[in-house]
Design an enzyme around this catalytic site. Sequence first.
Site, PDB file in Angstrom:
ATOM      1  CD  GLU A  48       0.650  -1.567   7.755  1.00 40.97           C
ATOM      2  OE1 GLU A  48       0.395  -0.741   8.660  1.00 40.97           O
ATOM      3  OE2 GLU A  48       1.140  -1.233   6.655  1.00 40.97           O
TER       4      GLU A  48
ATOM      5  CG  ASP B 107      -0.372  -0.025   2.519  1.00 36.20           C
ATOM      6  OD1 ASP B 107       0.866  -0.113   2.608  1.00 36.20           O
ATOM      7  OD2 ASP B 107      -1.123   0.047   3.520  1.00 36.20           O
ATOM      8  CB  SER B 108       4.582   1.709  -0.110  1.00 36.85           C
ATOM      9  OG  SER B 108       4.781   0.555  -0.900  1.00 36.85           O
TER      10      SER B 108
ATOM     11  CD  GLU C  23       7.973  -0.231   7.397  1.00 34.70           C
ATOM     12  OE1 GLU C  23       7.012  -0.948   7.028  1.00 34.70           O
ATOM     13  OE2 GLU C  23       8.158   0.926   6.975  1.00 34.70           O
TER      14      GLU C  23
ATOM     15  CE  LYS D   7       3.007  -5.801   3.788  1.00 38.32           C
ATOM     16  NZ  LYS D   7       2.511  -4.783   4.749  1.00 38.32           N
TER      17      LYS D   7
ATOM     18  CG  ASP E 184       0.227  -4.062   2.048  1.00 40.25           C
ATOM     19  OD1 ASP E 184       0.044  -4.827   3.014  1.00 40.25           O
ATOM     20  OD2 ASP E 184       1.025  -3.105   2.075  1.00 40.25           O
TER      21      ASP E 184
HETATM   22  O1  KIV Z   1       3.541  -1.113   1.654  1.00 38.09           O
HETATM   23  C1  KIV Z   1       4.701  -1.551   1.607  1.00 38.09           C
HETATM   24  O2  KIV Z   1       5.463  -1.297   0.671  1.00 38.09           O
HETATM   25  C2  KIV Z   1       5.155  -2.381   2.709  1.00 38.09           C
HETATM   26  C3  KIV Z   1       6.590  -2.786   2.741  1.00 38.09           C
HETATM   27  C4  KIV Z   1       7.436  -1.672   3.201  1.00 38.09           C
HETATM   28  C5  KIV Z   1       6.804  -4.003   3.555  1.00 38.09           C
HETATM   29  O3  KIV Z   1       4.396  -2.698   3.572  1.00 38.09           O
END
Ligand code: KIV
Length: 297
Positions: free
Chosen positions: A131, A60-61, A198, A129, A99
């Site tokens: 969090e 989600d970055s 992280e 994924k 994510d």
């Molecule tokens: O969103 C993302 O890119 C991440 C990574 C930094 C693990 O969660």
Amino acid sequence: MSATPHTTVPQTLDDPIPMTLPRLAEKKRAAEPIVMVTAYDYPSAQVAQAAGVDVVLVGDSGAMTVLGYPSTVPVSVEEMLVLTAAVRRGLETPLLVGDLPFGSYEASDEQAVATAQRFVKEAGCDAVKLERGGTSADRARAIVQSGIPVMGHVGLTPQTATALGGYRAQARTSDRALGVAADALALQEAGCFSIVFEAIPAAVARELMPLLDIPVIGIGAGPDTDGQVLVFHDLLGIYDGHVPRFAKRYHDLRGEMVAAVGHYAAEVRGREFPGPEHAYSIDERELAEFQLGLSRM
Ligand code: KIV
């Protein structure tokens, strides 16, 4: 007593082998570093494929790196699904992890399972994924029980960065480090196949490693995790925003892109582009007839 050697199927860039959860676990057992990178579209997925990475995360970055949001919080499931489906089309062998965005899984097990199913059915993910520990470990358990593999994520969790005091290293006091340990163990116990650490001290990560049987992928967690992940745009130097201390820049692609687009702009303004090699021809007779026809119009 004979020792059983740890062998993994050899991976070559010419003939890559699909990454599976058992192969990932085997890599951990064999102490072979796991390479993970983020990707957000078809070309970045093709780059990850060609470079032979093991795991691709549509993080989600991407909310910040490709959609221009100020944080990861606003990105929607629909937006993430568009990015993730594009990555799927450019990827063959790496494991694809999607994510789950903020607000798409926290409310209930039902919500978490329904969102995870969309990432698998609509975008072709191999895993998802999420969090944090706490209630997220319950959500992870529900998703795993529905048949979808889950990767956890502890330490700096950008979706809740405000509550953590901002984008800063975590687990720097004994209490906070114990909290990260509890979250990681809860996620492992919930059935996660892997976990991201992280922005935590390398020494804390090192102490946690013997407690975790599942592959741990680090970003800003030092050298002792089972693998590393970097954000595609940080790694290549494409993103113009804040780059965290832990992100190593392997290239200044943004500089090269600006130079190339600037070169194009200068050639257009100088009437150097397009040249004859970029233009199409027409037979002389056809052109003469065309000119005649035009004159009669
Ligand atoms: O969103 C993302 O890119 C991440 C990574 C930094 C693990 O969660």
